[in-house]
Design an enzyme around this catalytic site. Structure first.
Site, PDB file in Angstrom:
ATOM      1  N   ASP A  11      17.291  22.637  -4.012  1.00  0.00           N
ATOM      2  CA  ASP A  11      18.452  22.654  -3.108  1.00  0.00           C
ATOM      3  C   ASP A  11      19.516  23.577  -3.691  1.00  0.00           C
ATOM      4  O   ASP A  11      19.464  23.941  -4.865  1.00  0.00           O
ATOM      5  CB  ASP A  11      19.026  21.231  -2.949  1.00  0.00           C
ATOM      6  CG  ASP A  11      20.225  21.203  -2.007  1.00  0.00           C
ATOM      7  OD1 ASP A  11      20.139  21.772  -0.904  1.00  0.00           O
ATOM      8  OD2 ASP A  11      21.267  20.632  -2.368  1.00  0.00           O
ATOM      9  N   CYS A  74      16.803  21.668   1.499  1.00  0.00           N
ATOM     10  CA  CYS A  74      18.046  22.313   1.907  1.00  0.00           C
ATOM     11  C   CYS A  74      17.768  22.870   3.297  1.00  0.00           C
ATOM     12  O   CYS A  74      16.816  23.649   3.481  1.00  0.00           O
ATOM     13  CB  CYS A  74      18.368  23.434   0.919  1.00  0.00           C
ATOM     14  SG  CYS A  74      19.785  24.451   1.395  1.00  0.00           S
ATOM     15  N   GLU A 153      30.144  18.406  -3.222  1.00  0.00           N
ATOM     16  CA  GLU A 153      29.945  19.060  -4.526  1.00  0.00           C
ATOM     17  C   GLU A 153      31.094  18.730  -5.486  1.00  0.00           C
ATOM     18  O   GLU A 153      30.917  18.697  -6.692  1.00  0.00           O
ATOM     19  CB  GLU A 153      29.831  20.578  -4.357  1.00  0.00           C
ATOM     20  CG  GLU A 153      28.508  21.034  -3.742  1.00  0.00           C
ATOM     21  CD  GLU A 153      27.315  20.928  -4.703  1.00  0.00           C
ATOM     22  OE1 GLU A 153      27.477  21.201  -5.901  1.00  0.00           O
ATOM     23  OE2 GLU A 153      26.229  20.555  -4.232  1.00  0.00           O
ATOM     24  N   CYS A 185      22.110  18.794   7.159  1.00  0.00           N
ATOM     25  CA  CYS A 185      22.412  19.375   5.844  1.00  0.00           C
ATOM     26  C   CYS A 185      22.198  18.242   4.856  1.00  0.00           C
ATOM     27  O   CYS A 185      22.677  17.124   5.082  1.00  0.00           O
ATOM     28  CB  CYS A 185      23.866  19.848   5.797  1.00  0.00           C
ATOM     29  SG  CYS A 185      24.401  20.332   4.141  1.00  0.00           S
ATOM     30  N   HIS A 187      23.427  17.566   2.156  1.00  0.00           N
ATOM     31  CA  HIS A 187      24.639  17.014   1.543  1.00  0.00           C
ATOM     32  C   HIS A 187      25.268  15.909   2.421  1.00  0.00           C
ATOM     33  O   HIS A 187      26.010  15.075   1.919  1.00  0.00           O
ATOM     34  CB  HIS A 187      25.693  18.096   1.339  1.00  0.00           C
ATOM     35  CG  HIS A 187      25.437  18.996   0.171  1.00  0.00           C
ATOM     36  ND1 HIS A 187      24.403  19.894   0.121  1.00  0.00           N
ATOM     37  CD2 HIS A 187      26.111  19.144  -1.012  1.00  0.00           C
ATOM     38  CE1 HIS A 187      24.446  20.565  -1.031  1.00  0.00           C
ATOM     39  NE2 HIS A 187      25.476  20.126  -1.731  1.00  0.00           N
TER      40      HIS A 187
HETATM   41  N1  DGL Z   1      22.284  21.278   1.287  1.00  0.00           N
HETATM   42  C1  DGL Z   1      22.301  22.471   2.067  1.00  0.00           C
HETATM   43  C2  DGL Z   1      21.660  22.272   3.421  1.00  0.00           C
HETATM   44  O1  DGL Z   1      20.961  21.306   3.623  1.00  0.00           O
HETATM   45  C3  DGL Z   1      23.622  23.068   2.345  1.00  0.00           C
HETATM   46  C4  DGL Z   1      24.585  23.263   1.273  1.00  0.00           C
HETATM   47  C5  DGL Z   1      24.995  24.691   1.129  1.00  0.00           C
HETATM   48  O2  DGL Z   1      25.676  25.256   1.999  1.00  0.00           O
HETATM   49  O3  DGL Z   1      24.581  25.236   0.136  1.00  0.00           O
HETATM   50  O4  DGL Z   1      21.809  23.098   4.279  1.00  0.00           O
END
Ligand code: DGL
Length: 272
Positions: A11, A74, A153, A185, A187
């Site tokens: 990720d 990701c 983050e 996403c 996150h």
């Molecule tokens: N975790 C990433 C996703 O699933 C996004 C985070 C980023 O922008 O790097 O798209």
């Protein structure tokens, strides 16, 4: 690095921990090699060329260890490099978009689905295409939420600031009368309680992390298990290109266990 076969989870930062957590829960005997490119996070606002280059630096790094499978945990990287990564590696490679879209199609009753993600994920319309392939008459509304990843983050996912940002960002979706919202996403599950509060109880949140781990467990591991005997207590390894202490504190809180973290500068790992 250990020669024991692992499942690599990559990720742009800590978001893929939501997938790693699900893999640990659903496949407790499997060893995980996690790589988070925190130093260059977020990927979501970068160009496809940069996302491709960074993603392949992670892939070239993890393939130095024997792998059973690679999970691109990701959405942004999945949207940009999944097909190429599948062709590049002689291994099961899975992304997070198809599993999330499938779960949303199963969950919706009204056929009105929202997708939130990074700017790149939303711009590629990868979710929209996957959803409409599965059910062409769906209403799909996508919204980029570029302010969400920095909250996670920076370890602010439960803060008042997070509540304020989520409320303001999601306001356009409240009017859409959705019954399902894809957290597009990795996150975003860390913000799920606040997102649920803002969207209301009638909107079902879809966490692509859960669905991805399910896909890994049902479709891939049966085949990959034949590659080696499983460990009873696997020793997972977490690697970040960023700050080790910050990564460890988010990972330990989210995974609820002690986590060994190593630092590795990914730019230097490119040799292939
Ligand atoms: N975790 C990433 C996703 O699933 C996004 C985070 C980023 O922008 O790097 O798209």
């Amino acid at each position: 690095m250990s020669r024991e076969y692992a499942i690599a989870v990559i990720d742009s930062g800590v978001g893929g921990l939501t997938v790693a957590k699900e893999v640990m829960r659903q496949l407790p005997e499997e060893r995980i090699l996690y790589v988070g490119d925190n130093a260059r996070c977020p990927y979501g606002s970068k160009s496809p060329e940069e996302i491709r280059a960074f993603s392949f630096q992670m892939i070239d790094f993890v393939r130095q260890t024997p792998l059973k499978a690679l999970v691109i945990a990701c959405n942004t990287a999945t949207a940009v490099v999944l097909d190429e990564a599948m062709a590049y590696l002689p291994l099961p490679v899975i992304g997070v978009i198809e599993p999330g879209a499938r779960a949303a199609v199963q969950a919706t009753k009204s056929g009105r689905i929202g997708v939130i993600g990074t700017e790149t994920t939303i711009r590629t319309k990868a979710y929209e295409r996957a959803l409409l392939r599965a059910q062409p008459d769906l209403f799909v509304s996508g919204l980029a939420c570029p302010d969400f990843v920095p909250l996670v983050e920076n370890h602010l996912a439960s803060s008042d600031k997070a509540r304020e940002v989520v409320k303001e960002t999601l306001a356009p979706l409240i009017r859409e009368e959705l019954d399902t919202l894809i957290l597009g996403c990795t996150h975003y599950p860390l913000l799920a309680p606040i997102i649920q509060e803002v969207m209301g109880d009638r909107v079902r949140l879809i966490n692509s992390a859960e669905e991805t781990a399910r896909e890994l467990s049902s479709q891939i591991i049966a085949e990959a298990k034949s590659r080696n005997s499983v460990s009873i207590q696997p020793e997972h390894l977490f690697i970040t290109s960023g700050d080790r202490d910050r990564f460890r504190s988010i990972a330990e809180e989210w995974l609820d266990c002690h986590v060994e973290v190593q630092h590795h500068s990914l730019e230097k790992s490119v040799e292939a």
